[in-house]
Scaffold this active site. Structure first.
Site, PDB file in Angstrom:
ATOM      1  CG  ASP A 265      -2.149  69.619 -21.708  1.00  0.00           C
ATOM      2  OD1 ASP A 265      -3.048  70.129 -22.422  1.00  0.00           O
ATOM      3  OD2 ASP A 265      -1.927  68.394 -21.677  1.00  0.00           O
ATOM      4  CG  HIS A 266      -7.073  72.608 -20.583  1.00  0.00           C
ATOM      5  ND1 HIS A 266      -7.363  73.105 -21.848  1.00  0.00           N
ATOM      6  CD2 HIS A 266      -7.169  73.667 -19.740  1.00  0.00           C
ATOM      7  CE1 HIS A 266      -7.636  74.398 -21.766  1.00  0.00           C
ATOM      8  NE2 HIS A 266      -7.515  74.756 -20.497  1.00  0.00           N
TER       9      HIS A 266
ATOM     10  CG  HIS B 115      -5.617  65.866 -26.733  1.00  0.00           C
ATOM     11  ND1 HIS B 115      -4.721  64.853 -26.944  1.00  0.00           N
ATOM     12  CD2 HIS B 115      -6.743  65.283 -26.263  1.00  0.00           C
ATOM     13  CE1 HIS B 115      -5.285  63.693 -26.620  1.00  0.00           C
ATOM     14  NE2 HIS B 115      -6.512  63.934 -26.193  1.00  0.00           N
ATOM     15  CG  HIS B 116      -6.237  71.865 -25.157  1.00  0.00           C
ATOM     16  ND1 HIS B 116      -7.356  71.811 -24.347  1.00  0.00           N
ATOM     17  CD2 HIS B 116      -6.646  71.402 -26.366  1.00  0.00           C
ATOM     18  CE1 HIS B 116      -8.388  71.349 -25.029  1.00  0.00           C
ATOM     19  NE2 HIS B 116      -7.982  71.085 -26.256  1.00  0.00           N
ATOM     20  N   PRO B 117      -1.258  71.635 -25.223  1.00  0.00           N
ATOM     21  CG  PRO B 117       0.438  70.549 -26.421  1.00  0.00           C
ATOM     22  CD  PRO B 117      -1.035  70.499 -26.137  1.00  0.00           C
TER      23      PRO B 117
END
Length: 555
Positions: free
Chosen positions: A293-294, A470-472
């Site tokens: 993730d980020h 919000h980037h899993p």
């Protein structure tokens, strides 16, 4: 028990694209199972509504949380994901970013053969219907509407000017020939209304008659006939039901729920499954591993008296005025996505391509308190994240109960590279804030505060304030090696009739927001599935009762 040619689990970004494309063949039947409910909601249509739908506990949000995170002082980080038709594409920040072309070449080098930029670009173009960016770099006939921002804040222009003064080149298109630069994001907008994957793909498909959507259900497991995925068990209104798949089950539940459902169905690390009393169908240690993730670290500044930001427009009576402006004129603050301005830059000039992304927001708010309200004074936020983090986390079952969320650990800031690059992002943010355009209107640094200068103090700030981008992705890694969860056509190893089609298959996190890439994966998977069906038909396979498992055998 009903039977369908294909069962799609999850009506999110990839699932909607996949189901929509499959249903274009009128000779096939498609069932889509979705846990969430209707997407007919103003908070979805109105771009700025994402701020409310992502609030923990909202009905359209799974309200996951990560942790405890060792690199973030043991904190649990809220991880919103869409629990609604359209999935996270219905509650996300709307930003349309494909990542860097090299990201996909890196996928191929990591074992995802056939997923280089040259091979995935046509699927981005096929999905896109860009309303405002001309040229061959964009698609203009696809279902997903993409456009420039409707009514950006005047402060955003100042943020861009300051970044240029700090040495970052201007960019008119983050999805063009190169990503580097500062400029306005594009967003998944149809006029002033959100264009989710459900709007783009699922709504038209529902009119075809060969696609059935059942929402508000809990998928409990994938049903197997030996090692062939034969159907799906799900709970609807307290009743356990079974749907049979004549051809394939297509798991599109996202980077959190897809590995969870595989493990609940007996595909995962054998020892872990045994701890929860789940018989192992196929020992797959990679399920739930490789999670990425980020990590976004927001820095904030207070503007001088008399300056304006979105703070006053999004608090108190200002919110009512802005909602009315949106309702009547489709303009104002409620047209704002997660960020208006973006930056892709290098932590070091020696690098070949950007390794930092920024979300620049014309607002600021409480960061280190339980109350996450906007400040009463005007302010702005510069929020960097590492484009391609090297930290890796995992997903494991917390319970054998499908209704219980899994354990999610991202392991943020667990590598020296991620720490060093995050600190470089903080340094860049301060250089931008000190540039003449912003220095002239800025009163003071709010977070972390101008007195925080030492490396260890800045790292401590990142550990206590960093949050999800919000980037899993990555928890069902695609690859050519036997340790990968799915092969390069997204087929789950060790079984047949089952594919995973969502962000979980990405071997590496891309340099940017992930919604466009998830949709591209759905588009490409539709071709894989159609190709497999054509091969079966050429081999003389016919629809027959023998292809449908009996309820007794399946259960």
């Amino acid at each position: 028990m009903e039977a369908f040619d294909y069962i799609v689990i999850g009506a999110g970004s990839a699932g909607c694209a996949l189901a929509g494309r499959l249903s274009e063949d009128k000779s096939v039947s498609v069932l889509v199972l979705e846990a969430g409910g209707s997407d007919k909601n103003l908070l979805i249509d109105m771009p700025a509504g994402w701020g409310m739908t992502q609030t923990p506990g909202h009905a359209m949000n799974w309200s996951y949380q990560t942790g405890p995170e060792p690199g973030l002082n043991g904190r649990h980080v809220p991880l919103p994901r869409g629990k609604v038709i359209g999935g996270s594409s219905a509650i996300n920040g709307l930003l349309y970013v494909r990542g860097q072309r090299e990201d996909y070449d890196d996928w191929e080098a990591a074992g995802a053969k056939g997923w280089s930029w040259r091979e995935v670009e046509p699927y981005f173009l096929r999905s896109e219907n860009n309303q405002t960016q001309p040229g061959a770099a964009h698609g203009h006939a696809g279902p997903l509407k993409v456009a420039n921002l409707v009514d950006p804040s005047p402060l955003s222009a100042t943020l861009i000017a300051a970044a240029i003064e700090a040495g970052i080149p201007a960019s008119a298109d983050f999805n063009g020939e190169q990503q580097e630069g500062v400029g306005y994001y594009q967003a998944t907008l149809n006029g002033a209304r959100r264009c989710s994957a459900a709007h783009a793909y699922l709504a038209p498909a529902l009119a075809r008659g060969n696609l059935t959507l059942i929402s508000g259900v809990t998928v409990t497991r994938i049903v197997f006939d030996g090692l062939r995925a034969a159907g799906v068990e799900y709970r609807q209104n307290g009743i356990l039901k079974l749907a049979a798949a004549r051809h394939e089950v297509l798991l599109c539940a996202g980077a959190i729920a897809s590995p969870q459902l595989l493990m609940l169905s007996g595909i995962g690390p054998k020892e872990h499954l045994a701890k929860h009393g789940i018989p192992t169908r196929f020992d797959a240690p990679g399920v739930g591993a490789n999670l990425q993730d980020h990590l976004v670290v927001p820095l904030m500044w207070r503007l001088k008296a008399g300056q304006a930001s979105m703070n006053s427009r999004l608090t108190g009576v200002g919110v009512l005025r802005e909602v009315l402006a949106y309702w009547l004129k489709k303009q104002g603050a409620m047209t704002m996505p997660a960020a208006e301005v973006g930056i892709f830059c290098k932590s070091s000039p020696q690098l070949a391509r950007p390794d930092l992304q920024f979300h620049l927001l014309p607002l600021s708010g409480e960061l280190e308190s339980a109350k996450k309200s906007l400040h009463a004074y005007p302010g702005y936020t510069l929020a960097p994240n590492v484009c391609r983090p090297t930290s890796r986390g995992y997903i494991r079952l917390a319970s054998a109960d499908p209704a219980q969320p899994p354990q999610i650990v991202m392991n943020y800031l667990s590598t020296d590279y991620d720490i060093d690059t995050t600190l470089a992002g903080i340094d860049w943010a301060r250089r931008i804030a000190a540039a003449p355009a912003l220095a002239a209107v800025t009163e003071s640094e709010t977070y972390p505060g101008a007195t925080i200068r030492e490396r260890e103090d800045l790292l401590a700030f990142a550990r206590r304030s960093g949050t999800t981008g919000h980037h899993p992705v990555g928890s069902c890694r695609m690859g050519s090696d036997e340790a990968s969860v799915v092969d390069t056509e997204l087929r789950v190893r060790g079984v047949s009739g089952l594919r995973v089609v969502d962000a979980s298959v990405m071997p590496l996190l891309i340099s940017g927001n992930t919604n466009a890439t998830a949709i591209m994966i759905g588009e490409r998977a539709a071709e894989f599935v159609a190709k497999a069906r054509r091969a079966r038909l050429r081999a003389g396979e016919k629809h027959s009762a023998s292809m449908t498992p009996s309820p007794a055998a399946a259960l």
